[in-house]
Design a protein around this motif. Structure first.
Motif, PDB file in Angstrom:
ATOM      1  N   GLU A  57      29.573  59.208  80.578  1.00 42.48           N
ATOM      2  CA  GLU A  57      30.495  60.016  79.967  1.00 42.48           C
ATOM      3  C   GLU A  57      31.525  58.937  78.960  1.00 42.48           C
ATOM      4  O   GLU A  57      31.727  59.398  77.698  1.00 42.48           O
ATOM      5  N   GLU A  58      32.056  57.777  79.455  1.00 39.88           N
ATOM      6  CA  GLU A  58      33.014  57.263  78.797  1.00 39.88           C
ATOM      7  C   GLU A  58      32.029  56.393  77.608  1.00 39.88           C
ATOM      8  O   GLU A  58      32.474  56.066  76.501  1.00 39.88           O
ATOM      9  N   LEU A  59      30.940  56.023  77.970  1.00 39.35           N
ATOM     10  CA  LEU A  59      30.044  55.243  76.813  1.00 39.35           C
ATOM     11  C   LEU A  59      30.285  56.250  75.651  1.00 39.35           C
ATOM     12  O   LEU A  59      30.030  55.813  74.633  1.00 39.35           O
ATOM     13  N   GLU A  60      29.678  57.388  75.915  1.00 39.42           N
ATOM     14  CA  GLU A  60      29.773  58.389  74.860  1.00 39.42           C
ATOM     15  C   GLU A  60      31.073  58.656  74.175  1.00 39.42           C
ATOM     16  O   GLU A  60      31.112  58.472  72.833  1.00 39.42           O
ATOM     17  N   LYS A  61      32.172  58.825  74.865  1.00 36.53           N
ATOM     18  CA  LYS A  61      33.538  59.176  74.347  1.00 36.53           C
ATOM     19  C   LYS A  61      34.039  58.059  73.503  1.00 36.53           C
ATOM     20  O   LYS A  61      34.311  58.184  72.226  1.00 36.53           O
ATOM     21  N   GLN A  62      33.829  56.578  74.147  1.00 37.68           N
ATOM     22  CA  GLN A  62      34.311  55.365  73.532  1.00 37.68           C
ATOM     23  C   GLN A  62      33.470  54.758  72.501  1.00 37.68           C
ATOM     24  O   GLN A  62      34.049  54.369  71.296  1.00 37.68           O
ATOM     25  N   HIS A  63      32.290  54.970  72.432  1.00 39.51           N
ATOM     26  CA  HIS A  63      31.264  54.418  71.692  1.00 39.51           C
ATOM     27  C   HIS A  63      30.433  54.931  70.962  1.00 39.51           C
ATOM     28  O   HIS A  63      29.327  54.604  70.200  1.00 39.51           O
ATOM     29  N   GLY A  64      30.224  56.308  71.309  1.00 35.76           N
ATOM     30  CA  GLY A  64      29.277  57.207  70.865  1.00 35.76           C
ATOM     31  C   GLY A  64      27.535  56.740  71.272  1.00 35.76           C
ATOM     32  O   GLY A  64      26.880  57.169  70.497  1.00 35.76           O
ATOM     33  N   ILE A  65      27.639  56.200  72.349  1.00 35.49           N
ATOM     34  CA  ILE A  65      26.236  55.848  72.795  1.00 35.49           C
ATOM     35  C   ILE A  65      25.761  56.628  73.826  1.00 35.49           C
ATOM     36  O   ILE A  65      26.588  56.759  74.817  1.00 35.49           O
ATOM     37  N   VAL A  66      24.830  57.468  73.845  1.00 33.82           N
ATOM     38  CA  VAL A  66      24.414  58.273  74.885  1.00 33.82           C
ATOM     39  C   VAL A  66      23.233  57.626  75.886  1.00 33.82           C
ATOM     40  O   VAL A  66      22.211  57.372  75.452  1.00 33.82           O
ATOM     41  N   VAL A  67      23.549  57.386  76.893  1.00 36.12           N
ATOM     42  CA  VAL A  67      22.757  56.945  78.223  1.00 36.12           C
ATOM     43  C   VAL A  67      22.810  57.794  79.254  1.00 36.12           C
ATOM     44  O   VAL A  67      23.960  58.082  79.735  1.00 36.12           O
ATOM     45  N   ASP A  68      21.845  58.445  79.727  1.00 33.67           N
ATOM     46  CA  ASP A  68      21.657  59.417  80.787  1.00 33.67           C
ATOM     47  C   ASP A  68      22.174  58.630  82.124  1.00 33.67           C
ATOM     48  O   ASP A  68      21.752  57.593  82.363  1.00 33.67           O
ATOM     49  N   LYS A  69      22.924  59.522  82.845  1.00 32.98           N
ATOM     50  CA  LYS A  69      23.812  58.876  84.002  1.00 32.98           C
ATOM     51  C   LYS A  69      22.303  58.339  84.983  1.00 32.98           C
ATOM     52  O   LYS A  69      22.516  57.381  85.657  1.00 32.98           O
ATOM     53  N   ARG A  70      21.202  58.823  85.034  1.00 34.73           N
ATOM     54  CA  ARG A  70      20.271  58.646  85.999  1.00 34.73           C
ATOM     55  C   ARG A  70      19.588  57.117  85.583  1.00 34.73           C
ATOM     56  O   ARG A  70      18.732  56.489  86.297  1.00 34.73           O
ATOM     57  N   LYS A  71      19.795  56.790  84.346  1.00 37.47           N
ATOM     58  CA  LYS A  71      19.186  55.392  83.941  1.00 37.47           C
ATOM     59  C   LYS A  71      20.195  54.401  84.184  1.00 37.47           C
ATOM     60  O   LYS A  71      19.626  53.333  83.869  1.00 37.47           O
ATOM     61  N   ILE A  72      21.319  54.510  84.527  1.00 35.44           N
ATOM     62  CA  ILE A  72      22.397  53.325  85.003  1.00 35.44           C
ATOM     63  C   ILE A  72      22.206  53.148  86.382  1.00 35.44           C
ATOM     64  O   ILE A  72      22.274  53.946  87.316  1.00 35.44           O
ATOM     65  N   VAL A  73      21.991  51.792  86.640  1.00 39.23           N
ATOM     66  CA  VAL A  73      21.480  51.405  88.009  1.00 39.23           C
ATOM     67  C   VAL A  73      22.892  51.031  88.675  1.00 39.23           C
ATOM     68  O   VAL A  73      23.546  49.936  88.100  1.00 39.23           O
ATOM     69  N   LEU A  74      23.324  51.818  89.668  1.00 48.15           N
ATOM     70  CA  LEU A  74      24.604  51.782  90.166  1.00 48.15           C
ATOM     71  C   LEU A  74      24.300  52.162  91.605  1.00 48.15           C
ATOM     72  O   LEU A  74      24.141  53.373  91.996  1.00 48.15           O
ATOM     73  N   GLU A  75      24.188  51.069  92.567  1.00 49.24           N
ATOM     74  CA  GLU A  75      23.698  51.882  93.878  1.00 49.24           C
ATOM     75  C   GLU A  75      24.881  52.416  94.762  1.00 49.24           C
ATOM     76  O   GLU A  75      24.634  53.555  95.140  1.00 49.24           O
ATOM     77  N   ASP A  76      25.982  51.955  94.366  1.00 45.93           N
ATOM     78  CA  ASP A  76      27.028  52.541  95.011  1.00 45.93           C
ATOM     79  C   ASP A  76      28.358  52.639  94.139  1.00 45.93           C
ATOM     80  O   ASP A  76      28.526  51.729  92.822  1.00 45.93           O
ATOM     81  N   PRO A  77      29.302  53.612  94.056  1.00 41.31           N
ATOM     82  CA  PRO A  77      30.244  53.658  93.144  1.00 41.31           C
ATOM     83  C   PRO A  77      31.265  52.466  93.115  1.00 41.31           C
ATOM     84  O   PRO A  77      31.341  51.946  94.148  1.00 41.31           O
ATOM     85  N   ILE A  78      31.780  52.029  92.154  1.00 45.37           N
ATOM     86  CA  ILE A  78      32.620  50.910  91.914  1.00 45.37           C
ATOM     87  C   ILE A  78      33.968  51.372  92.591  1.00 45.37           C
ATOM     88  O   ILE A  78      34.494  52.179  92.182  1.00 45.37           O
TER      89      ILE A  78
END
Length: 88
Positions: free
Chosen positions: A39-60
């Protein structure tokens, strides 16, 4: 595929800053999830990346700088530079 390569190039050039609240000990409430990063990627930079494509094993769960992988296409992945800072 070309779109994925273009997104990978754009991701390389940006740093995403996410401001979060934390308790007195500095521990983040809940953690930063791939959904928030997307959501922040889209809001701040206009780049759309599906959350399922972001590799994050556990929340930061701590402030700091992180580099995450985004699997954009079978052979194409990008790096997302994320800085987690304190919300005023």
């Amino acid at each position: 595929k070309n779109e994925a390569e273009e997104i990978a190039k754009q991701l390389k050039e940006i740093t995403l800053t996410i401001k979060v609240k934390a308790g007195e000990s500095g521990k983040i409430f809940g953690g930063v999830t791939s959904k928030e990063i997307s959501e922040e990627l889209e809001k701040q930079h206009g780049i759309v990346v599906d959350k399922r494509k972001i590799v994050l094993e556990d929340p930061i769960k701590a402030y700091g700088s992180y580099t995450l992988d985004a699997k954009l296409y079978p052979e194409i992945s990008g790096k997302i530079n994320v800085i987690v800072t304190q919300k005023d």
